[in-house]
Motif scaffolding. Structure first.
Motif, PDB file in Angstrom:
ATOM      1  N   PHE A 188       0.795  -1.222  -0.119  1.00  0.00           N
ATOM      2  CA  PHE A 188      -0.158  -0.100  -0.144  1.00  0.00           C
ATOM      3  C   PHE A 188       0.843   1.319  -0.194  1.00  0.00           C
ATOM      4  CE2 PHE A 188      -3.205  -3.003   1.389  1.00  0.00           C
ATOM      5  CZ  PHE A 188      -4.419  -2.502   0.985  1.00  0.00           C
ATOM      6  N   SER A 189       2.003   1.240   0.268  1.00  0.00           N
ATOM      7  CA  SER A 189       3.128   2.287   0.248  1.00  0.00           C
ATOM      8  C   SER A 189       3.705   2.414  -1.027  1.00  0.00           C
ATOM      9  CB  SER A 189       4.045   1.845   1.249  1.00  0.00           C
ATOM     10  OG  SER A 189       5.136   2.885   1.173  1.00  0.00           O
ATOM     11  N   ALA A 190       3.377   3.454  -1.727  1.00  0.00           N
ATOM     12  CA  ALA A 190       4.149   3.691  -3.111  1.00  0.00           C
ATOM     13  C   ALA A 190       5.691   3.932  -2.870  1.00  0.00           C
ATOM     14  CB  ALA A 190       3.514   5.162  -3.604  1.00  0.00           C
ATOM     15  N   PRO A 211      -5.154   4.805  -7.277  1.00  0.00           N
ATOM     16  CA  PRO A 211      -4.656   6.351  -7.474  1.00  0.00           C
ATOM     17  C   PRO A 211      -5.629   6.899  -8.741  1.00  0.00           C
ATOM     18  CG  PRO A 211      -3.216   4.589  -8.471  1.00  0.00           C
ATOM     19  CD  PRO A 211      -4.180   3.931  -7.673  1.00  0.00           C
ATOM     20  N   ARG A 212      -5.428   8.247  -8.824  1.00  0.00           N
ATOM     21  CA  ARG A 212      -6.189   8.889 -10.145  1.00  0.00           C
ATOM     22  C   ARG A 212      -5.563   8.554 -11.303  1.00  0.00           C
ATOM     23  NH1 ARG A 212      -6.192  14.908  -9.333  1.00  0.00           N
ATOM     24  NH2 ARG A 212      -3.831  14.476  -9.130  1.00  0.00           N
ATOM     25  N   VAL A 213      -6.308   8.330 -12.316  1.00  0.00           N
ATOM     26  CA  VAL A 213      -5.698   8.069 -13.871  1.00  0.00           C
ATOM     27  C   VAL A 213      -4.613   9.149 -13.878  1.00  0.00           C
ATOM     28  CG1 VAL A 213      -6.223   8.095 -15.855  1.00  0.00           C
ATOM     29  CG2 VAL A 213      -7.611   6.886 -14.476  1.00  0.00           C
ATOM     30  N   ALA A 214      -5.041  10.366 -13.388  1.00  0.00           N
ATOM     31  CA  ALA A 214      -3.963  11.501 -13.676  1.00  0.00           C
ATOM     32  C   ALA A 214      -2.500  11.094 -13.014  1.00  0.00           C
ATOM     33  CB  ALA A 214      -4.667  12.799 -13.312  1.00  0.00           C
ATOM     34  N   ASP A 215      -2.633  10.362 -11.889  1.00  0.00           N
ATOM     35  CA  ASP A 215      -1.420  10.369 -11.498  1.00  0.00           C
ATOM     36  C   ASP A 215      -0.659   8.894 -11.889  1.00  0.00           C
ATOM     37  OD1 ASP A 215      -1.691  12.567  -9.751  1.00  0.00           O
ATOM     38  OD2 ASP A 215      -2.736  11.224  -8.272  1.00  0.00           O
ATOM     39  N   PRO A 217       0.870   8.100 -14.668  1.00  0.00           N
ATOM     40  CA  PRO A 217       2.138   8.126 -15.407  1.00  0.00           C
ATOM     41  C   PRO A 217       3.358   8.085 -14.307  1.00  0.00           C
ATOM     42  CG  PRO A 217       0.766   9.863 -16.341  1.00  0.00           C
ATOM     43  CD  PRO A 217      -0.110   9.256 -14.997  1.00  0.00           C
ATOM     44  N   GLU A 218       3.146   8.658 -13.118  1.00  0.00           N
ATOM     45  CA  GLU A 218       4.144   8.380 -12.318  1.00  0.00           C
ATOM     46  C   GLU A 218       4.394   7.128 -11.739  1.00  0.00           C
ATOM     47  OE1 GLU A 218       7.403   8.808  -9.326  1.00  0.00           O
ATOM     48  OE2 GLU A 218       6.734  10.085 -11.015  1.00  0.00           O
ATOM     49  N   TYR A 219       3.210   6.402 -11.415  1.00  0.00           N
ATOM     50  CA  TYR A 219       3.067   5.295 -10.968  1.00  0.00           C
ATOM     51  C   TYR A 219       3.774   3.923 -11.946  1.00  0.00           C
ATOM     52  CZ  TYR A 219       0.294   6.189  -6.889  1.00  0.00           C
ATOM     53  OH  TYR A 219      -0.246   6.879  -5.643  1.00  0.00           O
ATOM     54  N   ALA A 220       3.542   4.438 -13.024  1.00  0.00           N
ATOM     55  CA  ALA A 220       4.040   3.518 -14.162  1.00  0.00           C
ATOM     56  C   ALA A 220       5.411   3.411 -14.494  1.00  0.00           C
ATOM     57  CB  ALA A 220       3.299   3.886 -15.533  1.00  0.00           C
ATOM     58  N   THR A 221       6.238   4.269 -13.745  1.00  0.00           N
ATOM     59  CA  THR A 221       7.760   4.248 -13.487  1.00  0.00           C
ATOM     60  C   THR A 221       8.281   3.292 -12.721  1.00  0.00           C
ATOM     61  OG1 THR A 221       8.107   5.867 -11.896  1.00  0.00           O
ATOM     62  CG2 THR A 221       7.849   6.891 -14.229  1.00  0.00           C
ATOM     63  N   PHE A 222       7.347   2.801 -11.744  1.00  0.00           N
ATOM     64  CA  PHE A 222       8.013   1.675 -10.867  1.00  0.00           C
ATOM     65  C   PHE A 222       7.089   0.640 -10.374  1.00  0.00           C
ATOM     66  CE2 PHE A 222       5.962   5.337  -8.384  1.00  0.00           C
ATOM     67  CZ  PHE A 222       5.024   4.413  -7.306  1.00  0.00           C
ATOM     68  N   ALA A 223       5.877   0.593 -10.928  1.00  0.00           N
ATOM     69  CA  ALA A 223       4.800  -0.527 -10.493  1.00  0.00           C
ATOM     70  C   ALA A 223       4.244  -1.097 -11.745  1.00  0.00           C
ATOM     71  CB  ALA A 223       3.901   0.232  -9.897  1.00  0.00           C
ATOM     72  N   ASP A 224       4.149  -2.327 -11.783  1.00  0.00           N
ATOM     73  CA  ASP A 224       3.819  -3.152 -13.123  1.00  0.00           C
ATOM     74  C   ASP A 224       2.302  -3.158 -12.984  1.00  0.00           C
ATOM     75  OD1 ASP A 224       6.234  -4.040 -14.510  1.00  0.00           O
ATOM     76  OD2 ASP A 224       6.805  -4.455 -12.488  1.00  0.00           O
ATOM     77  N   GLN A 225       1.694  -3.016 -11.504  1.00  0.00           N
ATOM     78  CA  GLN A 225       0.397  -3.412 -11.450  1.00  0.00           C
ATOM     79  C   GLN A 225      -0.271  -2.250 -10.512  1.00  0.00           C
ATOM     80  OE1 GLN A 225       0.079  -7.218  -9.392  1.00  0.00           O
ATOM     81  NE2 GLN A 225       0.211  -8.013 -11.419  1.00  0.00           N
ATOM     82  N   ILE A 226      -1.451  -1.949 -10.757  1.00  0.00           N
ATOM     83  CA  ILE A 226      -2.378  -1.335  -9.807  1.00  0.00           C
ATOM     84  C   ILE A 226      -3.468  -2.119  -9.368  1.00  0.00           C
ATOM     85  CG2 ILE A 226      -3.828   0.683  -9.742  1.00  0.00           C
ATOM     86  CD1 ILE A 226      -1.081   1.625 -10.059  1.00  0.00           C
ATOM     87  N   GLN A 242      -4.791   0.230 -17.674  1.00  0.00           N
ATOM     88  CA  GLN A 242      -4.231  -0.784 -18.747  1.00  0.00           C
ATOM     89  C   GLN A 242      -3.621  -0.110 -19.810  1.00  0.00           C
ATOM     90  OE1 GLN A 242      -7.629  -3.301 -19.187  1.00  0.00           O
ATOM     91  NE2 GLN A 242      -6.702  -4.885 -17.705  1.00  0.00           N
ATOM     92  N   ALA A 243      -3.939   1.294 -20.007  1.00  0.00           N
ATOM     93  CA  ALA A 243      -3.513   2.053 -21.214  1.00  0.00           C
ATOM     94  C   ALA A 243      -1.871   2.500 -21.065  1.00  0.00           C
ATOM     95  CB  ALA A 243      -4.553   3.321 -21.420  1.00  0.00           C
ATOM     96  N   PHE A 244      -1.669   2.572 -19.793  1.00  0.00           N
ATOM     97  CA  PHE A 244      -0.247   3.127 -19.446  1.00  0.00           C
ATOM     98  C   PHE A 244       0.804   1.752 -19.637  1.00  0.00           C
ATOM     99  CE2 PHE A 244      -2.828   6.095 -17.930  1.00  0.00           C
ATOM    100  CZ  PHE A 244      -2.152   7.420 -17.802  1.00  0.00           C
ATOM    101  N   THR A 245       1.863   2.229 -19.878  1.00  0.00           N
ATOM    102  CA  THR A 245       2.931   0.877 -20.055  1.00  0.00           C
ATOM    103  C   THR A 245       3.994   1.077 -18.758  1.00  0.00           C
ATOM    104  OG1 THR A 245       3.052   1.113 -22.250  1.00  0.00           O
ATOM    105  CG2 THR A 245       4.908   0.157 -21.397  1.00  0.00           C
ATOM    106  N   GLY A 246       3.962  -0.169 -18.145  1.00  0.00           N
ATOM    107  CA  GLY A 246       4.910  -0.266 -16.906  1.00  0.00           C
ATOM    108  C   GLY A 246       6.241  -0.265 -17.023  1.00  0.00           C
ATOM    109  N   PRO A 247       7.157  -0.296 -15.952  1.00  0.00           N
ATOM    110  CA  PRO A 247       8.652  -0.328 -16.078  1.00  0.00           C
ATOM    111  C   PRO A 247       9.186  -1.497 -16.661  1.00  0.00           C
ATOM    112  CG  PRO A 247       7.905  -0.908 -13.956  1.00  0.00           C
ATOM    113  CD  PRO A 247       6.509  -0.704 -14.677  1.00  0.00           C
TER     114      PRO A 247
END
Length: 291
Positions: A188-190, A211-215, A217-226, A242-247
């Motif tokens: 649960f801790s980013a 997290p908000r969809v607007a946020d 892009p930042e999560y996608a730099t270090f997380a493969d899943q939400i 699913q529209a975002f590409t993960g690390p």
């Protein structure tokens, strides 16, 4: 459902350190696009949560993925337990009556090993113990299962990310065969998820929350899943993730929790989730369409 990256693009994006071959897909059945079924704290509807018995029950049901929770003892041992207190799922109040509030961090591994972690669930499980992380991954390995490991309360246990990865490494769980499709680390801790990704970029990671969809892009730099609660998602939200590409160069995935009824399983599958975390994995599996 979103299209998967083609093999050549995946290989170019990942490089050699990510350990993800072109054929990798976290789904239990990529051919039918059915969501993966993950046994929450083991098959915890049928055996005491986070015990070896719950891992065994998941295996008996034919469930490949199990989820667990990791905390740390006073003397630095990693143990598998959901709460930061021993009170709910052990007999700690009887064994150590003067040690309220019975926090995991205030007990040694040897003290915790004395506790009964099964009687609260039923007499058939009397004497079950709180497993160490080492014991737990041994049992998962015995059944050739896969592990969704949650780092609990990282603020209480500075450095637990590095320590967890060290135990996994010592037990052979950071080799290519495991990292490719048998291990995901979530929290649960980013900040904790980000730390795991920084320490071992090849390990797949998940952020627990919505997290908000607007946020994203930042999560996608270090997380493969939400990985959100099922009560917080919609078809639009899942598609947005699913529209975002993960690390690792693949679309972000969504594993939702905690789904225990057939109707809810069908509903979240209709949202397009990639995985369903459940106490009753047989119920969820049997509710999903076969193709």
């Amino acid at each position: 459902m979103h299209a998967r990256a083609v093999a050549a693009t995946t290989t170019a994006l990942l490089g050699t350190t990510a350990f993800l071959p072109p054929s990798f897909d976290a789904r239990a059945d990529a051919a039918t696009d059915r969501p993966t079924v993950i046994a929450h704290r083991g098959a915890s509807a049928y055996a005491p949560e986070n015990t070896l018995a719950a891992v065994d029950k998941a295996a008996e049901l034919g469930v490949d993925w199990v989820e667990n929770d990791v905390q740390r003892t006073k003397d630095g041992e990693l143990v598998v337990l959901h709460d930061d207190s021993l009170r709910r799922t052990t007999d700690v109040e009887q064994v150590f009556p003067g040690r309220a509030p019975w926090k995991v961090k205030d007990f040694t591994a040897a003290e915790i090993a004395r506790l009964d972690a099964g009687s609260w669930f039923g007499a058939a499980y009397a004497g079950a113990r709180v497993p160490t992380l080492q014991q737990y991954v041994h049992r998962v390995e015995l059944h050739h299962q896969k592990l969704l490991l949650e780092i609990k309360n990282p603020d209480l246990y500075p450095g637990i990310e590095r320590q967890t990865l060290k135990v996994l490494s010592n037990e052979g769980w950071l080799d290519q065969g495991h990292v490719v499709d048998r291990l995901i680390v979530q929290s649960f801790s980013a900040a904790s998820v980000r730390t795991v990704h920084k320490l071992k970029p090849g390990v797949r990671t998940g952020f627990l929350g919505t997290p908000r969809v607007a946020d994203l892009p930042e999560y996608a730099t270090f997380a493969d899943q939400i990985n959100p609660s099922y009560s917080t998602i919609s078809t639009g939200y899942v598609a947005g993730v699913q529209a975002f590409t993960g690390p690792h160069g693949r679309p972000l995935e969504v594993f939702t929790w905690t789904v225990n009824s057939a109707n809810t399983a069908r509903r979240v599958a209709g949202h397009g989730v990639d995985g369903i975390i459940t106490n009753a994995p047989d119920v969820v599996r049997d509710a999903l369409p076969s193709s």
